[in-house]
Design a protein around this motif. Structure first.
Motif, PDB file in Angstrom:
ATOM      1  N   LYS A  71      17.438 -12.416   4.229  1.00  0.00           N
ATOM      2  CA  LYS A  71      16.778 -13.207   2.896  1.00  0.00           C
ATOM      3  C   LYS A  71      15.414 -13.030   3.291  1.00  0.00           C
ATOM      4  CE  LYS A  71      15.754 -17.778   0.940  1.00  0.00           C
ATOM      5  NZ  LYS A  71      16.147 -18.986   1.182  1.00  0.00           N
ATOM      6  N   SER A  72      14.845 -12.971   4.451  1.00  0.00           N
ATOM      7  CA  SER A  72      13.293 -12.576   4.702  1.00  0.00           C
ATOM      8  C   SER A  72      13.061 -11.313   4.543  1.00  0.00           C
ATOM      9  CB  SER A  72      12.936 -13.116   6.133  1.00  0.00           C
ATOM     10  OG  SER A  72      11.854 -12.458   6.354  1.00  0.00           O
ATOM     11  N   ALA A  73      14.025 -10.362   5.007  1.00  0.00           N
ATOM     12  CA  ALA A  73      13.780  -8.984   4.637  1.00  0.00           C
ATOM     13  C   ALA A  73      13.724  -8.557   3.015  1.00  0.00           C
ATOM     14  CB  ALA A  73      15.020  -8.188   5.308  1.00  0.00           C
ATOM     15  N   LYS A  74      14.482  -9.246   2.337  1.00  0.00           N
ATOM     16  CA  LYS A  74      14.397  -9.036   0.925  1.00  0.00           C
ATOM     17  C   LYS A  74      12.886  -9.514   0.319  1.00  0.00           C
ATOM     18  CE  LYS A  74      19.039  -8.916  -1.094  1.00  0.00           C
ATOM     19  NZ  LYS A  74      19.834  -9.581   0.096  1.00  0.00           N
ATOM     20  N   ILE A  75      12.493 -10.481   0.783  1.00  0.00           N
ATOM     21  CA  ILE A  75      11.095 -11.306   0.345  1.00  0.00           C
ATOM     22  C   ILE A  75      10.274 -10.278   0.729  1.00  0.00           C
ATOM     23  CG2 ILE A  75       9.548 -13.190   0.994  1.00  0.00           C
ATOM     24  CD1 ILE A  75      12.084 -14.815   1.344  1.00  0.00           C
ATOM     25  N   LEU A  76      10.217  -9.629   1.926  1.00  0.00           N
ATOM     26  CA  LEU A  76       9.131  -8.677   2.388  1.00  0.00           C
ATOM     27  C   LEU A  76       9.126  -7.392   1.885  1.00  0.00           C
ATOM     28  CD1 LEU A  76       8.971  -9.594   6.301  1.00  0.00           C
ATOM     29  CD2 LEU A  76       7.420 -10.219   4.364  1.00  0.00           C
ATOM     30  N   GLY A  77      10.290  -7.144   1.396  1.00  0.00           N
ATOM     31  CA  GLY A  77      10.575  -5.554   0.770  1.00  0.00           C
ATOM     32  C   GLY A  77      10.501  -4.541   1.891  1.00  0.00           C
ATOM     33  N   VAL A  78      11.114  -4.866   3.174  1.00  0.00           N
ATOM     34  CA  VAL A  78      11.378  -3.904   4.037  1.00  0.00           C
ATOM     35  C   VAL A  78      12.462  -2.993   3.852  1.00  0.00           C
ATOM     36  CG1 VAL A  78      10.225  -5.146   6.033  1.00  0.00           C
ATOM     37  CG2 VAL A  78      12.700  -5.235   5.739  1.00  0.00           C
ATOM     38  N   SER A  79      12.239  -1.722   4.246  1.00  0.00           N
ATOM     39  CA  SER A  79      13.352  -0.802   3.967  1.00  0.00           C
ATOM     40  C   SER A  79      14.595  -0.739   4.675  1.00  0.00           C
ATOM     41  CB  SER A  79      12.986   0.756   4.191  1.00  0.00           C
ATOM     42  OG  SER A  79      11.735   1.020   3.661  1.00  0.00           O
ATOM     43  N   VAL A  80      14.519  -1.216   5.820  1.00  0.00           N
ATOM     44  CA  VAL A  80      15.568  -1.655   6.646  1.00  0.00           C
ATOM     45  C   VAL A  80      15.554  -2.807   7.687  1.00  0.00           C
ATOM     46  CG1 VAL A  80      15.018   0.264   8.169  1.00  0.00           C
ATOM     47  CG2 VAL A  80      17.205  -0.387   8.517  1.00  0.00           C
ATOM     48  N   ARG A  81      16.561  -3.489   8.031  1.00  0.00           N
ATOM     49  CA  ARG A  81      16.561  -4.659   9.066  1.00  0.00           C
ATOM     50  C   ARG A  81      17.812  -4.371   9.773  1.00  0.00           C
ATOM     51  NH1 ARG A  81      13.839 -10.127   8.761  1.00  0.00           N
ATOM     52  NH2 ARG A  81      13.586 -10.399  10.934  1.00  0.00           N
ATOM     53  N   LEU A  94       0.866  -1.216   0.052  1.00  0.00           N
ATOM     54  CA  LEU A  94       0.070   0.079  -0.109  1.00  0.00           C
ATOM     55  C   LEU A  94       0.914   1.427  -0.137  1.00  0.00           C
ATOM     56  CD1 LEU A  94      -2.646  -1.204   2.890  1.00  0.00           C
ATOM     57  CD2 LEU A  94      -3.006  -0.979   0.187  1.00  0.00           C
ATOM     58  N   GLY A  95       2.161   0.984  -0.020  1.00  0.00           N
ATOM     59  CA  GLY A  95       2.980   2.216  -0.337  1.00  0.00           C
ATOM     60  C   GLY A  95       3.555   2.681   1.121  1.00  0.00           C
ATOM     61  N   LYS A  96       3.410   1.587   2.196  1.00  0.00           N
ATOM     62  CA  LYS A  96       4.100   2.233   3.521  1.00  0.00           C
ATOM     63  C   LYS A  96       5.595   1.901   3.502  1.00  0.00           C
ATOM     64  CE  LYS A  96       0.276   4.098   5.127  1.00  0.00           C
ATOM     65  NZ  LYS A  96      -0.665   3.200   5.211  1.00  0.00           N
ATOM     66  N   LYS A  97       6.405   2.788   4.322  1.00  0.00           N
ATOM     67  CA  LYS A  97       7.739   2.194   4.625  1.00  0.00           C
ATOM     68  C   LYS A  97       7.771   1.526   5.805  1.00  0.00           C
ATOM     69  CE  LYS A  97      10.689   5.320   1.986  1.00  0.00           C
ATOM     70  NZ  LYS A  97      11.056   4.194   1.013  1.00  0.00           N
ATOM     71  N   VAL A  98       8.442   0.521   5.849  1.00  0.00           N
ATOM     72  CA  VAL A  98       8.470  -0.485   7.075  1.00  0.00           C
ATOM     73  C   VAL A  98       9.835  -1.010   7.211  1.00  0.00           C
ATOM     74  CG1 VAL A  98       7.592  -2.896   8.264  1.00  0.00           C
ATOM     75  CG2 VAL A  98       6.116  -1.471   6.644  1.00  0.00           C
ATOM     76  N   GLY A  99      10.194  -0.946   8.605  1.00  0.00           N
ATOM     77  CA  GLY A  99      11.362  -1.644   9.073  1.00  0.00           C
ATOM     78  C   GLY A  99      11.364  -2.596  10.462  1.00  0.00           C
ATOM     79  N   ILE A 100      12.285  -3.391  10.380  1.00  0.00           N
ATOM     80  CA  ILE A 100      12.259  -4.585  11.274  1.00  0.00           C
ATOM     81  C   ILE A 100      13.637  -4.295  12.205  1.00  0.00           C
ATOM     82  CG2 ILE A 100      12.417  -6.861  11.952  1.00  0.00           C
ATOM     83  CD1 ILE A 100      11.009  -7.489   9.086  1.00  0.00           C
TER      84      ILE A 100
END
Ligand SMILES: [Zn+2]
Length: 238
Positions: free
Chosen positions: A58-68, A29-35
């Protein structure tokens, strides 16, 4: 970098198990998310800290998060004290999220309840201007997230609300399975634990499906809140 949502987990894979469907949906939906993982999960029966670092990325790439990021707190032994609160406050002020997602309020693993309270306390303290923190020698501004939501993990805690993740269950399962050492693998030679059983792997999907059934969609993830929920219009409820 400003984020809309910052998700914390005591261990790498907590966020995936608890709320990765919601994260994938918000990103779509266009939100920027980090873990931010609090520990490297070094006490996990299977795998190692180094392997889990790779699995988390690897999981961060799958989800498309901006930062982990990983705070490298001590798995099993971190506590809710000033040092740990300040480390989390620095991340909250760095990323200035409106919404923070964190561990279940009570769970089988003792770190989950601890992390839940620790992150929630840090969210409150982060808003106090007289608590001074620095990042890269620059004084940070106070920032308090508007909302703290707790995802649900091992125990069947009654959710206060549920997010429709229909269409995002496959990416959730893919992000969970990025942790190849942690879950059901009939060929693994490492010791068997409750989370490496086939039953546990199956439960991730059927619990999402069951919660979805209760709210009239295919799949859902549940959350608990710390204060009364509010909506701007009755129509916003589905
Ligand atoms: Zn965990």
């Amino acid at each position: 970098m400003k984020l809309n949502i910052l998700a914390f987990g005591a261990h790498p894979d907590d966020v995936e198990l608890g709320c990765s469907g919601t994260i994938a949906k918000e990103i779509s939906l266009g939100k920027k998310v980090g873990i931010i993982d609090l520990t490297r999960g070094e006490l996990g029966t299977r795998g190692s800290a180094e392997i889990r670092d790779k699995e988390a990325q690897k999981s961060a790439k799958i989800l498309g998060v901006s930062v982990r990021e990983n705070l490298s707190f001590r798995d099993g032994f971190f506590v809710n004290d000033e040092f740990h609160q300040l480390e989390i406050i620095k991340k909250i002020r760095k990323y200035q999220p409106e919404i923070v997602l964190c561990n279940a309020i009570d769970d089988r693993h003792i770190d989950h309840g601890k992390a839940s309270k620790l992150v929630s306390d840090a969210c409150f303290l982060s808003g106090l201007i007289k608590i001074e923190t620095e990042l890269d020698s620059v004084v940070q501004k106070a920032w308090r997230p508007k909302m703290v939501y707790h995802y649900i993990q091992w125990k069947n805690i009654e959710p206060d609300f549920a997010v429709d993740i229909t269409g995002f269950i496959d990416i959730k399962m893919e992000s969970v399975l990025a942790y190849g050492t942690q879950f059901y693998d009939p060929n693994s030679k490492e010791p068997v634990t409750p989370i490496t059983s086939k039953n546990f792997l199956d439960s991730i999907k059927y619990r999402a499906q069951d919660l979805g059934r209760l709210i009239g969609v295919e799949y859902a993830e549940g959350f608990t809140v710390e204060r009364c929920l509010a909506v701007s219009s009755l129509e916003n409820l589905i």
